[in-house]
Write a protein that holds these residues in place. Structure first.
Motif, mmCIF file in Angstrom:
data_model
loop_
_atom_site.group_PDB
_atom_site.id
_atom_site.type_symbol
_atom_site.label_atom_id
_atom_site.label_comp_id
_atom_site.label_asym_id
_atom_site.label_seq_id
_atom_site.Cartn_x
_atom_site.Cartn_y
_atom_site.Cartn_z
ATOM 1 N N VAL A 177 0.839 -1.198 0.000
ATOM 2 C CA VAL A 177 0.000 0.000 0.000
ATOM 3 C C VAL A 177 0.872 1.244 0.000
ATOM 4 O O VAL A 177 1.794 1.371 0.817
ATOM 5 C CB VAL A 177 -0.931 0.041 1.232
ATOM 6 N N VAL A 178 0.585 2.169 -0.917
ATOM 7 C CA VAL A 178 1.205 3.487 -0.885
ATOM 8 C C VAL A 178 0.102 4.499 -0.583
ATOM 9 O O VAL A 178 -0.945 4.505 -1.237
ATOM 10 C CB VAL A 178 1.935 3.832 -2.209
ATOM 11 N N VAL A 232 6.928 5.123 8.889
ATOM 12 C CA VAL A 232 6.887 4.693 7.492
ATOM 13 C C VAL A 232 7.662 5.711 6.642
ATOM 14 O O VAL A 232 7.554 6.918 6.877
ATOM 15 C CB VAL A 232 5.423 4.588 7.007
ATOM 16 N N PRO A 233 8.449 5.259 5.668
ATOM 17 C CA PRO A 233 9.183 6.210 4.817
ATOM 18 C C PRO A 233 8.244 7.207 4.132
ATOM 19 O O PRO A 233 7.233 6.814 3.554
ATOM 20 C CB PRO A 233 9.866 5.298 3.788
ATOM 21 N N ILE A 290 6.957 -6.112 -2.048
ATOM 22 C CA ILE A 290 6.442 -5.865 -0.704
ATOM 23 C C ILE A 290 5.042 -6.464 -0.591
ATOM 24 O O ILE A 290 4.206 -6.289 -1.465
ATOM 25 C CB ILE A 290 6.370 -4.350 -0.403
ATOM 26 N N THR A 291 4.769 -7.146 0.484
ATOM 27 C CA THR A 291 3.421 -7.680 0.738
ATOM 28 C C THR A 291 3.030 -7.408 2.171
ATOM 29 O O THR A 291 3.868 -7.106 3.005
ATOM 30 C CB THR A 291 3.361 -9.190 0.475
ATOM 31 N N LEU A 300 -1.487 5.795 9.893
ATOM 32 C CA LEU A 300 -0.333 6.276 9.132
ATOM 33 C C LEU A 300 0.845 5.312 9.213
ATOM 34 O O LEU A 300 1.774 5.402 8.410
ATOM 35 C CB LEU A 300 0.080 7.664 9.615
ATOM 36 N N GLY A 301 0.793 4.403 10.159
ATOM 37 C CA GLY A 301 1.848 3.401 10.276
ATOM 38 C C GLY A 301 1.577 2.143 9.479
ATOM 39 O O GLY A 301 2.429 1.245 9.434
ATOM 40 N N LYS A 302 0.424 2.053 8.829
ATOM 41 C CA LYS A 302 0.040 0.844 8.105
ATOM 42 C C LYS A 302 0.586 0.751 6.678
ATOM 43 O O LYS A 302 0.960 -0.332 6.236
ATOM 44 C CB LYS A 302 -1.492 0.720 8.082
ATOM 45 N N PRO A 303 0.597 1.822 5.894
ATOM 46 C CA PRO A 303 1.093 1.691 4.510
ATOM 47 C C PRO A 303 2.583 1.381 4.474
ATOM 48 O O PRO A 303 3.300 1.522 5.463
ATOM 49 C CB PRO A 303 0.792 3.061 3.901
ATOM 50 N N ASP A 304 3.036 0.956 3.303
ATOM 51 C CA ASP A 304 4.462 0.677 3.113
ATOM 52 C C ASP A 304 5.233 1.928 2.724
ATOM 53 O O ASP A 304 6.452 1.983 2.873
ATOM 54 C CB ASP A 304 4.627 -0.388 2.021
#
Length: 348
Positions: free
Chosen positions: A97-98, A148-149, A347-348, A125-129
């Motif tokens: 996820v982006v 997250v980056p 990424i998964t 906000l900590g969930k996406p990659d």
């Protein structure tokens, strides 16, 4: 790679929908196939709710059925955040996820939220990659909320072949949701003074929002040189741009407004405020004008100076056109997103 893009319908109003419409029209890649899932559609409350519910119910099945590699989520603040949070939680179980954040007031939204809601915001906000924002200013803000980056990909627009600006035009235009956040009432405060110096100049405010309130204010102030133009389609906008000498957006909060990029691409100089990502597009006294939000004295003075100096208008126009061509074109935008997608592969 197969991308599922989630956000408002491309035909909806607003900058986020415009970004998605640009993806649909201009993103053309041999390596990335983008599909779309609308979470918001213009219309009645029932229509809007239906779009949200359907998107929540469909997302997992679409990811699995279409073998989606990346879900690309467009998000703003308030209701947009809570709608997309549900989708992010489901998508993250299936693929990468982006999160692409367009919010103009996410800082205000966060600060005014209850501590428990703030905790939930940080959790989401900590969930996406990967998190993508519109400016370095916003990147610094989100870096305080998530590990997250966070990277920056500025908005972009399609470029006309040539600069179409008319320095002798007499319309000052403003695109965007009409209201206090965009500085609409500040324009009303200075319109009479500008009208005294330049009786042939008209201010056209285009967009939805607080139309009744602004209309009442126009009557109270007896302003005949300010016209509410409503929301306009693409064909109408072309005519408006042909007759615009200046685009103003004295906003108090912003991301990186599509209205600024679109008008600069047409060669129209902009007067705006040094908030959000706007200074990344407008360089004061080079390709446009920047003032402090709420400074109506400066707003009035800068407009009057600009309207009285044709050489300045021509110089700012050429510089604005070149800025968009060199830094905010759709070609460069696609390259940045392709690189983002490639970096997320696996990424998964």
């Amino acid at each position: 790679m197969r991308i599922l893009m989630i956000g408002p319908d491309a035909k909806a109003k607003g900058g986020m929908a415009t970004v998605i419409a640009n993806f649909k029209q201009y993103f053309n890649s041999e390596n990335h196939d983008i599909r779309y899932l609308a979470t918001w559609k213009e219309g009645s409350l029932l229509t809007r709710m239906k779009a949200t519910v359907v998107s929540v119910l469909q997302i997992k099945s679409r990811i699995r059925r279409e073998n989606i590699d990346i879900v690309h989520v467009h998000m703003a603040q308030d209701g947009s955040f809570f709608r997309k949070a549900l989708l992010i939680l489901q998508a993250k179980k299936e693929c990468a996820v982006v999160l692409h954040i367009h919010a103009s007031q996410f800082d205000v939204f966060y600060q005014k939220s209850h501590p428990r809601v703030q905790k939930y915001i940080r959790y989401i906000l900590g969930k996406p990659d990967k998190v993508v924002v519109l400016s370095e200013e916003w990147a610094r803000f989100y870096n305080e909320l998530t590990e997250v980056p966070v990277s920056v990909i500025e908005n972009a627009v399609e470029m006309p072949a040539v600069n179409k600006y008319n320095p002798d035009a007499r319309n000052v235009i403003m695109f965007g949701r009409i209201g206090e956040r965009k500085g609409s009432y500040d324009v009303l405060k200075i319109a009479a003074a500008v009208g005294q110096r330049f009786p042939d100049v008209r201010f056209y405010l285009y967009g939805d929002g607080e139309l009744e309130q602004v209309s009442t204010k126009l009557e109270e102030l007896h302003l005949e040189n300010v016209i509410l133009g409503g929301w306009v389609d693409a064909a109408t906008k072309e005519t408006i741009l042909e007759n615009a000498v200046l685009h103003i957006l004295p906003s108090y909060h912003e991301g990186l407004p599509m209205a600024i990029l679109e008008t600069m691409a047409y060669g129209i100089p902009n007067l705006s405020t040094a908030v959000g990502g706007i200074p990344q597009a407008i360089q004061h006294a080079k390709n446009g004008i920047l003032i402090e939000a709420g400074n109506t004295a400066k707003l009035e003075a800068e407009i009057i100076q600009f309207l009285g100096d044709k050489t300045m208008r021509k110089q700012y126009s050429e510089a604005a056109f070149t800025t968009i061509k060199n830094r905010f074109s759709m070609k460069q935008y696609q390259q940045k997103w392709e690189k983002c997608y490639v970096n997320m592969e696996g990424i998964t």
